[in-house]
Design an enzyme around this catalytic site. Structure first.
Site, short mmCIF file in Angstrom:
data_model
loop_
_atom_site.label_atom_id
_atom_site.label_comp_id
_atom_site.label_asym_id
_atom_site.label_seq_id
_atom_site.Cartn_x
_atom_site.Cartn_y
_atom_site.Cartn_z
N ARG A 22 0.87 -1.18 0.16
CA ARG A 22 -0.05 -0.04 0.02
C ARG A 22 0.85 1.40 0.03
NH1 ARG A 22 -4.20 -2.50 3.91
NH2 ARG A 22 -3.30 -1.36 5.65
N ARG A 35 9.54 6.65 -2.86
CA ARG A 35 9.66 7.72 -3.89
C ARG A 35 11.15 8.24 -3.85
NH1 ARG A 35 4.63 10.72 -1.81
NH2 ARG A 35 2.96 9.44 -2.55
N ARG A 88 -8.04 -6.38 14.88
CA ARG A 88 -7.39 -5.25 15.69
C ARG A 88 -8.29 -4.19 16.22
NH1 ARG A 88 -3.28 -7.32 18.00
NH2 ARG A 88 -2.00 -5.33 17.99
N ARG A 99 1.05 5.81 16.95
CA ARG A 99 1.26 7.38 16.36
C ARG A 99 0.47 8.16 17.40
NH1 ARG A 99 -2.83 6.74 11.15
NH2 ARG A 99 -4.64 6.31 12.12
N GLU A 129 -2.46 6.61 19.90
CA GLU A 129 -3.09 5.36 19.43
C GLU A 129 -2.32 4.11 19.75
OE1 GLU A 129 -4.71 6.90 15.44
OE2 GLU A 129 -4.32 4.87 14.93
N TYR A 166 -10.49 -4.40 4.78
CA TYR A 166 -10.39 -3.16 5.20
C TYR A 166 -10.73 -2.39 3.75
CZ TYR A 166 -8.20 1.33 5.97
OH TYR A 166 -8.09 2.56 6.40
N ASP A 180 -11.12 1.54 2.23
CA ASP A 180 -11.11 2.91 2.45
C ASP A 180 -12.61 3.66 2.01
OD1 ASP A 180 -8.61 3.82 3.38
OD2 ASP A 180 -7.95 3.40 0.99
P1 FAD Z 1 -18.85 1.78 9.80
O1 FAD Z 1 -18.41 2.96 9.49
O2 FAD Z 1 -17.99 0.79 10.72
O3 FAD Z 1 -20.25 1.46 9.83
C1 FAD Z 1 -20.92 0.36 10.36
C2 FAD Z 1 -22.02 0.76 11.58
O4 FAD Z 1 -22.96 -0.36 11.88
C3 FAD Z 1 -21.41 0.97 12.94
O5 FAD Z 1 -21.90 2.65 13.23
C4 FAD Z 1 -22.33 0.31 13.93
O6 FAD Z 1 -22.54 0.98 15.03
C5 FAD Z 1 -23.49 -0.07 13.11
N1 FAD Z 1 -23.79 -1.58 13.46
C6 FAD Z 1 -22.97 -2.89 13.39
N2 FAD Z 1 -24.04 -3.84 13.69
C7 FAD Z 1 -25.20 -3.17 14.09
C8 FAD Z 1 -26.28 -3.65 14.53
N3 FAD Z 1 -26.62 -5.14 14.60
N4 FAD Z 1 -27.57 -2.95 14.70
C9 FAD Z 1 -27.49 -1.67 14.51
N5 FAD Z 1 -25.98 -1.03 14.03
C10 FAD Z 1 -25.07 -1.86 13.87
N6 FAD Z 1 -10.57 5.36 5.18
C11 FAD Z 1 -10.38 6.45 4.29
O7 FAD Z 1 -10.45 6.70 3.08
N7 FAD Z 1 -9.29 7.19 4.73
C12 FAD Z 1 -8.78 7.35 5.96
O8 FAD Z 1 -7.91 8.05 6.34
C13 FAD Z 1 -9.19 6.29 6.66
N8 FAD Z 1 -8.86 6.14 7.99
C14 FAD Z 1 -9.17 5.17 8.80
C15 FAD Z 1 -8.65 4.96 10.11
C16 FAD Z 1 -9.09 3.85 11.08
C17 FAD Z 1 -8.52 3.88 12.35
C18 FAD Z 1 -9.98 2.98 10.65
C19 FAD Z 1 -10.39 1.91 11.42
C20 FAD Z 1 -10.49 3.10 9.27
C21 FAD Z 1 -10.16 3.93 8.29
N9 FAD Z 1 -10.63 4.37 7.09
C22 FAD Z 1 -10.02 5.32 6.19
C23 FAD Z 1 -11.84 3.33 6.59
C24 FAD Z 1 -13.17 3.94 6.86
O9 FAD Z 1 -13.34 4.18 8.42
C25 FAD Z 1 -14.14 2.89 6.35
O10 FAD Z 1 -14.06 3.11 4.98
C26 FAD Z 1 -15.55 3.24 6.70
O11 FAD Z 1 -15.80 3.59 8.06
C27 FAD Z 1 -16.58 2.25 6.17
O12 FAD Z 1 -17.83 2.53 6.52
P2 FAD Z 1 -18.75 1.44 6.93
O13 FAD Z 1 -20.35 1.91 6.70
O14 FAD Z 1 -18.77 0.04 5.88
O15 FAD Z 1 -18.78 0.72 8.38
N1 UDP Z 2 3.66 1.02 8.24
C1 UDP Z 2 4.58 1.11 9.03
N2 UDP Z 2 5.29 2.05 9.42
C2 UDP Z 2 4.75 3.46 9.25
C3 UDP Z 2 3.50 3.18 8.44
C4 UDP Z 2 2.79 2.17 8.25
O1 UDP Z 2 5.28 -0.24 9.27
O2 UDP Z 2 5.07 4.25 9.77
C5 UDP Z 2 3.03 -0.42 7.68
C6 UDP Z 2 1.79 -0.82 8.84
O3 UDP Z 2 2.08 -2.25 8.99
C7 UDP Z 2 0.57 -0.29 8.28
C8 UDP Z 2 1.01 -0.45 6.88
O4 UDP Z 2 2.54 -0.19 6.53
O5 UDP Z 2 -0.55 -1.49 8.43
C9 UDP Z 2 0.24 0.24 5.63
O6 UDP Z 2 0.39 1.51 5.93
P1 UDP Z 2 -0.70 2.45 6.12
O7 UDP Z 2 -0.47 3.85 6.13
O8 UDP Z 2 -1.84 2.22 4.90
O9 UDP Z 2 -1.40 2.12 7.41
P2 UDP Z 2 -3.23 1.84 7.77
O10 UDP Z 2 -3.95 3.03 6.80
O11 UDP Z 2 -3.54 0.42 7.55
O12 UDP Z 2 -3.15 2.19 9.29
#
Ligand code: FAD
Ligand code: UDP
Length: 385
Positions: A175, A179, A251, A281, A302, A350, A352
């Protein structure tokens, strides 16, 4: 049943909001349920009372995509402000630029390479005996060599995933780019930005349709399925099937929130590569809204750990064992009728945000096409395995 059916959408995150909106616009009555007391799912943002900072409650979210339709879609519900993610990392007592770029290489090795020189140098430190990297570690050794791997990836990845990088697939590291210039924008996508008033306001606008009713604080149970013509479920697939084959590996994250009077770290995201620093981080949320000015600051440290009962599942682990278990869940889920599993939890992938929206639009459109033909809707539109 086109235009008259009653639809349940479980989850008011991006998946549920986009599907609900498409079906409401096509004339369906949509009941949206979320167990949480707010909409937005994991993208939820809220303003901190004390500082006025827009906080990304479940971790930072940056919108980036190459999908023009998805970019136009989100811009139809909220103004997107320019935002470029420039990530730093602290390792061995120094701060470096990510993703690994010419600045990182020159600083780390104490050199003044030009791009071609750096490229040639990295080939001398990379392990070129690895022809087809399978694991994260092999990929890293082939990609940047042992010293950069140990400084930036080994410890961080161990903390993030709770296992050795030798057990993880190479795809996780793929991912990230490498560069040989000074470009330090973390993402390379054509469209990048941040919604001006946060993701919850954007998702609220998507859900704002007279045919959508929202029930917050309401856990949707399987017994209610028969009240509806079709259910779109964005919750965890293993929970829907009563964890019949054991819980899927996730996780979870613990966020240690703290405030600071001023600018705590001077950037939005500071990674910590050293394994003896327990967190992965620190994010400083006011820097995600660079068009706003706030004196005070809200930061999250985090910590990543295995998700247990009652924890919020964040990252699907998807190791070999998890995928075998997932296959059994998917086979069982395919036997259910009148339900489609969607989103990051429903399909245990996973995703986005842009991919989530793309898949939600495709799912809703497939449903409408099937309904027009009076054909059955599949349990999965995107195969999780
Ligand atoms: P969710 O947002 O998880 O929504 C599911 C919902 O269903 C929840 O609110 C939950 O409460 C509800 N639910 C579950 N079961 C039930 C039930 N039985 N009854 C009622 N409600 C229920 N994407 C990016 O593009 N850029 C980013 O920088 C980025 N950063 C991220 C950072 C983190 C730490 C994480 C974990 C994800 C990140 N993502 C990012 C991904 C992004 O969070 C997801 O793409 C998005 O949240 C997916 O939406 P969803 O609706 O599928 O799931
Ligand atoms: N990663 C790492 N060091 C960093 C940033 C990322 O080892 O400083 C690794 C880590 O395993 C991570 C993966 O590279 O899960 C992909 O990075 P990304 O920034 O896409 O992480 P995510 O959005 O999954 O947290």
């Amino acid at each position: 049943m086109r235009g008259s059916g009653r639809i349940a959408v479980v989850g008011a995150g991006l998946s549920g909001a986009v599907i609900g909106r498409e079906l409401a616009q096509a004339g369906y009555r949509v009941e949206t349920f979320d167990a949480r007391n707010h909409i937005g799912g994991n993208c939820h943002t809220e303003r901190d009372d004390g500082t006025g900072v827009m906080v990304h409650v479940y971790g930072p979210h940056i919108f980036h995509t190459d999908d023009t339709e998805v970019w136009n879609y989100v811009n139809g519900f909220q103004t997107f402000m320019p935002y470029k993610n420039r990530v730093k990392t602290t390792s061995g007592g120094q701060v470096y630029s990510l993703p690994v770029n010419l600045h990182t290489i020159n600083q780390f090795f104490g050199r003044t390479f030009r791009p071609d020189e750096a490229r040639a140098f990295i080939e001398t430190v990379a392990d070129t005996t690895i022809a087809d990297p399978q694991t994260f570690e092999e990929q890293a050794l082939r990609f940047v060599g042992r010293d950069l791997y140990e400084a930036f990836f080994k410890g961080y990845t161990q903390k993030q995933w709770g296992c050795s990088p030798t057990e993880l697939p190479a795809s996780i590291l793929k991912r990230l780019p490498l560069r040989f210039n000074y470009e330090d924008n973390y993402f390379a996508h054509k469209y990048q930005g941040m919604p001006e008033h946060g993701y919850t306001a954007m998702i609220g606008a998507i859900l704002d349709h007279p045919a959508i009713r929202i029930h917050l604080g309401t856990h949707f149970r399987r017994a209610r399925t028969s009240d509806f013509d079709h259910v779109f479920y964005s919750g965890p697939i293993d929970a829907w099937l009563d964890h019949a084959f054991g819980p899927l590996g996730y996780r979870t994250l613990d966020f240690e929130r703290f405030t600071y009077d001023g600018d705590y770290q001077g950037c939005a995201v500071m990674n910590y590569g050293d394994v003896d620093v327990p967190y992965t981080r620190i994010t400083e949320h006011k820097h995600f809204s660079p068009w706003e000015e706030h004196r005070g600051s809200v930061c999250y440290r985090e910590f990543s750990r295995a998700s247990g009962p009652g924890d919020i599942p964040y990252y699907p682990v998807r190791l070999v064992r998890d995928k075998e278990q997932l296959t059994r869940y998917v086979d069982r889920a395919r036997q259910e009728t009148a339900i489609t599993f969607v989103g990051r939890l429903g399909t245990y992938r996973y995703l986005d945000m842009d991919v989530t929206i793309r898949e939600a639009l495709d799912t809703a459109r497939l449903f409408l096409a099937k309904a027009a033909d009076r054909a059955a809707m599949p349990a999965f539109v995107q195969s999780p395995v």
